[in-house]
Write a protein that holds these residues in place. Structure first.
Motif, PDB file in Angstrom:
ATOM      1  N   LEU A  82     -15.730  18.993  -4.818  1.00 44.73           N
ATOM      2  CA  LEU A  82     -14.526  18.320  -4.333  1.00 44.73           C
ATOM      3  C   LEU A  82     -14.886  17.324  -3.234  1.00 44.73           C
ATOM      4  CD1 LEU A  82     -12.103  21.381  -4.041  1.00 44.73           C
ATOM      5  CD2 LEU A  82     -12.092  19.613  -5.812  1.00 44.73           C
ATOM      6  N   VAL A  83     -14.228  16.180  -3.253  1.00 47.37           N
ATOM      7  CA  VAL A  83     -14.363  15.204  -2.173  1.00 47.37           C
ATOM      8  C   VAL A  83     -13.001  15.094  -1.497  1.00 47.37           C
ATOM      9  CG1 VAL A  83     -14.865  12.806  -1.559  1.00 47.37           C
ATOM     10  CG2 VAL A  83     -16.177  13.937  -3.393  1.00 47.37           C
ATOM     11  N   VAL A  84     -12.961  15.460  -0.221  1.00 45.25           N
ATOM     12  CA  VAL A  84     -11.716  15.389   0.539  1.00 45.25           C
ATOM     13  C   VAL A  84     -11.744  14.125   1.393  1.00 45.25           C
ATOM     14  CG1 VAL A  84     -10.283  16.500   2.299  1.00 45.25           C
ATOM     15  CG2 VAL A  84     -11.523  17.900   0.629  1.00 45.25           C
ATOM     16  N   ILE A  85     -10.761  13.254   1.211  1.00 47.34           N
ATOM     17  CA  ILE A  85     -10.646  12.063   2.067  1.00 47.34           C
ATOM     18  C   ILE A  85      -9.463  12.284   3.008  1.00 47.34           C
ATOM     19  CG2 ILE A  85     -10.460   9.561   2.163  1.00 47.34           C
ATOM     20  CD1 ILE A  85     -11.256   9.413  -0.736  1.00 47.34           C
ATOM     21  N   ASP A  86      -9.766  12.384   4.273  1.00 50.64           N
ATOM     22  CA  ASP A  86      -8.720  12.604   5.284  1.00 50.64           C
ATOM     23  C   ASP A  86      -8.196  11.239   5.735  1.00 50.64           C
ATOM     24  OD1 ASP A  86      -7.168  13.235   7.487  1.00 50.64           O
ATOM     25  OD2 ASP A  86      -8.548  14.777   8.227  1.00 50.64           O
ATOM     26  N   GLU A  87      -6.959  10.946   5.348  1.00 50.60           N
ATOM     27  CA  GLU A  87      -6.342   9.659   5.671  1.00 50.60           C
ATOM     28  C   GLU A  87      -5.234   9.802   6.722  1.00 50.60           C
ATOM     29  OE1 GLU A  87      -7.036   7.276   1.431  1.00 50.60           O
ATOM     30  OE2 GLU A  87      -5.010   7.968   1.914  1.00 50.60           O
ATOM     31  N   ALA A  88      -5.482  10.619   7.733  1.00 48.34           N
ATOM     32  CA  ALA A  88      -4.470  10.858   8.773  1.00 48.34           C
ATOM     33  C   ALA A  88      -3.983   9.553   9.413  1.00 48.34           C
ATOM     34  CB  ALA A  88      -5.026  11.798   9.843  1.00 48.34           C
ATOM     35  N   TYR A  89      -4.869   8.541   9.467  1.00 48.74           N
ATOM     36  CA  TYR A  89      -4.530   7.290  10.175  1.00 48.74           C
ATOM     37  C   TYR A  89      -4.277   6.119   9.224  1.00 48.74           C
ATOM     38  CZ  TYR A  89      -6.082  10.078  14.065  1.00 48.74           C
ATOM     39  OH  TYR A  89      -6.203  11.093  14.975  1.00 48.74           O
ATOM     40  N   ILE A  90      -4.065   6.420   7.944  1.00 48.18           N
ATOM     41  CA  ILE A  90      -3.999   5.339   6.948  1.00 48.18           C
ATOM     42  C   ILE A  90      -2.857   4.355   7.223  1.00 48.18           C
ATOM     43  CG2 ILE A  90      -2.545   6.554   5.235  1.00 48.18           C
ATOM     44  CD1 ILE A  90      -5.690   4.500   4.406  1.00 48.18           C
ATOM     45  N   ASP A  91      -1.756   4.825   7.832  1.00 50.80           N
ATOM     46  CA  ASP A  91      -0.623   3.929   8.083  1.00 50.80           C
ATOM     47  C   ASP A  91      -0.940   2.842   9.105  1.00 50.80           C
ATOM     48  OD1 ASP A  91       1.751   5.146   6.568  1.00 50.80           O
ATOM     49  OD2 ASP A  91       0.917   6.871   7.613  1.00 50.80           O
ATOM     50  N   PHE A  92      -1.990   3.042   9.892  1.00 49.40           N
ATOM     51  CA  PHE A  92      -2.366   2.037  10.889  1.00 49.40           C
ATOM     52  C   PHE A  92      -3.412   1.081  10.341  1.00 49.40           C
ATOM     53  CE2 PHE A  92      -1.238   5.938  13.218  1.00 49.40           C
ATOM     54  CZ  PHE A  92      -0.170   5.448  13.943  1.00 49.40           C
ATOM     55  N   SER A  93      -3.823   1.304   9.106  1.00 47.65           N
ATOM     56  CA  SER A  93      -4.960   0.582   8.559  1.00 47.65           C
ATOM     57  C   SER A  93      -4.501  -0.508   7.598  1.00 47.65           C
ATOM     58  CB  SER A  93      -5.864   1.602   7.855  1.00 47.65           C
ATOM     59  OG  SER A  93      -6.381   1.077   6.680  1.00 47.65           O
ATOM     60  N   ARG A  94      -5.396  -1.463   7.332  1.00 49.11           N
ATOM     61  CA  ARG A  94      -5.075  -2.519   6.366  1.00 49.11           C
ATOM     62  C   ARG A  94      -5.272  -2.027   4.935  1.00 49.11           C
ATOM     63  NH1 ARG A  94      -9.581  -4.843   7.266  1.00 49.11           N
ATOM     64  NH2 ARG A  94     -10.127  -3.436   8.942  1.00 49.11           N
ATOM     65  N   HIS A  95      -5.926  -0.874   4.811  1.00 56.65           N
ATOM     66  CA  HIS A  95      -6.202  -0.354   3.472  1.00 56.65           C
ATOM     67  C   HIS A  95      -5.027   0.463   2.952  1.00 56.65           C
ATOM     68  CE1 HIS A  95     -10.435  -1.492   3.830  1.00 56.65           C
ATOM     69  NE2 HIS A  95     -10.311  -1.142   5.085  1.00 56.65           N
ATOM     70  N   ILE A  96      -4.849   0.507   1.626  1.00 54.35           N
ATOM     71  CA  ILE A  96      -3.760   1.316   1.093  1.00 54.35           C
ATOM     72  C   ILE A  96      -4.188   2.761   0.850  1.00 54.35           C
ATOM     73  CG2 ILE A  96      -2.247  -0.443   0.101  1.00 54.35           C
ATOM     74  CD1 ILE A  96      -3.668   0.162  -2.589  1.00 54.35           C
ATOM     75  N   GLY A  97      -5.493   2.985   0.867  1.00 52.13           N
ATOM     76  CA  GLY A  97      -5.964   4.354   0.692  1.00 52.13           C
ATOM     77  C   GLY A  97      -6.119   4.728  -0.775  1.00 52.13           C
ATOM     78  N   PHE A  98      -6.417   5.992  -1.027  1.00 52.68           N
ATOM     79  CA  PHE A  98      -6.792   6.436  -2.372  1.00 52.68           C
ATOM     80  C   PHE A  98      -5.662   7.073  -3.167  1.00 52.68           C
ATOM     81  CE2 PHE A  98     -11.268   5.816  -3.438  1.00 52.68           C
ATOM     82  CZ  PHE A  98     -11.751   5.257  -2.255  1.00 52.68           C
ATOM     83  N   VAL A  99      -4.473   7.239  -2.590  1.00 52.46           N
ATOM     84  CA  VAL A  99      -3.398   7.892  -3.353  1.00 52.46           C
ATOM     85  C   VAL A  99      -3.123   7.176  -4.684  1.00 52.46           C
ATOM     86  CG1 VAL A  99      -0.951   8.540  -3.372  1.00 52.46           C
ATOM     87  CG2 VAL A  99      -2.357   9.028  -1.362  1.00 52.46           C
ATOM     88  N   PRO A 100      -3.069   5.828  -4.718  1.00 47.35           N
ATOM     89  CA  PRO A 100      -2.813   5.165  -6.004  1.00 47.35           C
ATOM     90  C   PRO A 100      -3.936   5.383  -7.029  1.00 47.35           C
ATOM     91  CG  PRO A 100      -2.521   3.629  -4.159  1.00 47.35           C
ATOM     92  CD  PRO A 100      -3.166   4.854  -3.604  1.00 47.35           C
ATOM     93  N   ARG A 101      -5.082   5.914  -6.592  1.00 51.54           N
ATOM     94  CA  ARG A 101      -6.231   6.039  -7.496  1.00 51.54           C
ATOM     95  C   ARG A 101      -6.531   7.486  -7.898  1.00 51.54           C
ATOM     96  NH1 ARG A 101     -11.078   2.473  -5.420  1.00 51.54           N
ATOM     97  NH2 ARG A 101     -11.683   2.947  -7.566  1.00 51.54           N
ATOM     98  N   LEU A 102      -5.577   8.379  -7.634  1.00 47.40           N
ATOM     99  CA  LEU A 102      -5.784   9.806  -7.928  1.00 47.40           C
ATOM    100  C   LEU A 102      -6.275  10.061  -9.348  1.00 47.40           C
ATOM    101  CD1 LEU A 102      -2.949  12.085  -6.508  1.00 47.40           C
ATOM    102  CD2 LEU A 102      -5.424  12.292  -6.180  1.00 47.40           C
ATOM    103  N   LYS A 103      -5.684   9.359 -10.303  1.00 46.64           N
ATOM    104  CA  LYS A 103      -6.002   9.618 -11.715  1.00 46.64           C
ATOM    105  C   LYS A 103      -7.458   9.313 -12.060  1.00 46.64           C
ATOM    106  CE  LYS A 103      -1.730   9.889 -14.151  1.00 46.64           C
ATOM    107  NZ  LYS A 103      -0.744   9.702 -13.032  1.00 46.64           N
ATOM    108  N   GLU A 104      -8.088   8.416 -11.296  1.00 43.72           N
ATOM    109  CA  GLU A 104      -9.482   8.048 -11.578  1.00 43.72           C
ATOM    110  C   GLU A 104     -10.470   9.161 -11.243  1.00 43.72           C
ATOM    111  OE1 GLU A 104     -10.985   4.218  -9.952  1.00 43.72           O
ATOM    112  OE2 GLU A 104      -8.853   3.799  -9.646  1.00 43.72           O
ATOM    113  N   PHE A 105     -10.099  10.044 -10.291  1.00 45.20           N
ATOM    114  CA  PHE A 105     -11.079  10.993  -9.759  1.00 45.20           C
ATOM    115  C   PHE A 105     -10.544  12.426  -9.773  1.00 45.20           C
ATOM    116  CE2 PHE A 105     -11.482   6.925  -7.376  1.00 45.20           C
ATOM    117  CZ  PHE A 105     -12.737   6.535  -7.819  1.00 45.20           C
ATOM    118  N   PRO A 106     -10.978  13.238 -10.765  1.00 40.82           N
ATOM    119  CA  PRO A 106     -10.480  14.611 -10.864  1.00 40.82           C
ATOM    120  C   PRO A 106     -10.921  15.485  -9.689  1.00 40.82           C
ATOM    121  CG  PRO A 106     -12.267  14.245 -12.424  1.00 40.82           C
ATOM    122  CD  PRO A 106     -11.932  12.914 -11.841  1.00 40.82           C
ATOM    123  N   ASN A 107     -11.955  15.044  -8.955  1.00 41.06           N
ATOM    124  CA  ASN A 107     -12.485  15.850  -7.844  1.00 41.06           C
ATOM    125  C   ASN A 107     -11.965  15.413  -6.475  1.00 41.06           C
ATOM    126  OD1 ASN A 107     -13.882  13.410  -8.067  1.00 41.06           O
ATOM    127  ND2 ASN A 107     -15.838  14.260  -7.378  1.00 41.06           N
TER     128      ASN A 107
END
Ligand SMILES: *Cc1c(COP(=O)(O)O)cnc(C)c1O
Length: 348
Positions: free
Chosen positions: A175-200
């Motif tokens: 499993l790869v855990v990406i902690d995005e606690a601060y994602i709302d302050f970032s210019r990046h959208i993060g990995f939620v839209p890409r969940l389907k690409e990565f089963p782990n």
């Protein structure tokens, strides 16, 4: 090939979830004599005598709409601390398995691992606070079950490179855990839209930072339906209390307020940075995608204590790897930031 079934601990795979009264009968109308609650009512107003929804459905629906995710891919925890602990217990055999973290990073991964008697392998970030992907993948052995990645990272504040995260996701079979606690302050959208690409993939977010609901203790985990169903099986039955559920539901309606606060915090972050830059006590300010700045000072702990004497509390990170002399400073209100700046001007 990633297989959750192979990764799960045997006892977790075999375990049966506790079936609560609210699981067995889901309707909301009727005479409820099934849960030994106080039928007469509550001492509180509003009343809290009924057990809360074990799966927090209305709350998840609102979060799903905001994050453009599916309810089936969301787990809610009592803060992010709960999913961090649950995920370690899900796949790591105590005394046998291990996890990988990349210091300097958030402290809870190591604390949770220690409590669960799970070894922690540390592969520090590079000098510019990026993932050393080759070293990380090399450190992974047959007992490595989870790699924790924090982006934007705490306490450094920077985002980790997307291509490095993708490489870890693609080449590591646990499993790869990406902690995005601060994602709302970032210019990046993060990995939620890409969940389907990565089963782990498991993504952690929280209502504690940008949303300003830290006291309610609500953390989100996003993952495949398969992983979410294991979270639901092993969580305490009523892990999110009723007050938190109803107050968060109200709070999440105020997307605009949250966005305005984020804008203000980002503006203040830049102003704070401009004002700190050039002070004799400041050696370096690291780039931040979060609501705090990592500031390298000439005095480290001495500067921390100097500020404490003036009733300004920062986080002393000076003894953390790659953070020598550094304080982590949360962006405050304009007035608080002014007071911090004036105080630091006086440091000799
Ligand atoms: C603040 C923070 C959290 C949030 O924790 P909660 O338990 O949800 O309040 C999670 N991860 C990181 C890296 C943090 O800095």
């Amino acid at each position: 090939m990633f297989s959750l079934d192979k990764l799960l601990r045997d006892n977790i795979r075999k375990a049966e979830a506790y079936s609560s009264a609210r699981d067995e009968y889901e309707g909301s109308e009727g005479i409820f004599l099934d849960a030994n609650e106080n039928s007469l009512g509550s001492v509180t107003d509003p009343p809290y005598h009924r057990y809360p929804d074990p799966l927090q459905r209305p709350l998840k629906e609102v979060i799903a709409a905001i994050k453009r995710a599916d309810v089936k891919n969301i787990f809610l925890g009592n803060g992010s601390d709960e999913p961090i602990d649950l995920i370690i217990r899900m796949v790591c055999k105590p005394g046998i398995d291990n996890i990988i973290i990349m210091p300097p990073t958030y402290g809870m991964y190591q604390v949770s691992a220690a409590i669960n008697d799970v070894e922690v392998k540390k592969v520090p970030l590079s000098d510019d606070f990026q993932i050393r992907t080759e070293a990380v993948l090399e450190a992974a052995d047959e007992h490595t079950k989870i790699i924790f990645i924090c982006s934007p990272n705490n306490p450094t504040g920077n985002s980790l490179k997307v291509k490095d995260i993708e490489e870890v996701l693609n080449k590591f079979n646990g499993l790869v855990v990406i902690d995005e606690a601060y994602i709302d302050f970032s210019r990046h959208i993060g990995f939620v839209p890409r969940l389907k690409e990565f089963p782990n993939l498991v993504i952690l977010q929280t209502l504690s930072k940008a949303w300003g609901m830290a006291a309610l203790r609500l953390g989100m985990a996003y993952a495949s339906e398969e992983i979410i169903s294991v979270f639901n099986k092993i969580k305490p039955p009523y892990n999110i209390n009723g007050a938190s559920q109803s107050i968060a539901l109200e709070g999440l309606r105020k997307v605009l307020s949250k966005e305005m606060m984020v804008e203000q915090i980002l503006t203040e972050r830049e102003r704070l940075k401009d004002n700190l830059q050039g002070l004799p006590v400041v050696v370096k300010i690291f780039p931040s995608d979060a609501n705090f700045l990592l500031v390298k000072t000439t005095g480290g702990k001495a500067v921390y204590e100097f500020l404490i004497e003036r009733k300004i509390i920062t986080r002393d990170r000076s003894s953390v790897v790659l953070c020598e002399g550094c304080l982590r400073i949360t962006v405050g209100t304009p007035d608080e930031n002014d007071k911090l700046i004036s105080a630091l001007k006086e440091y000799k």
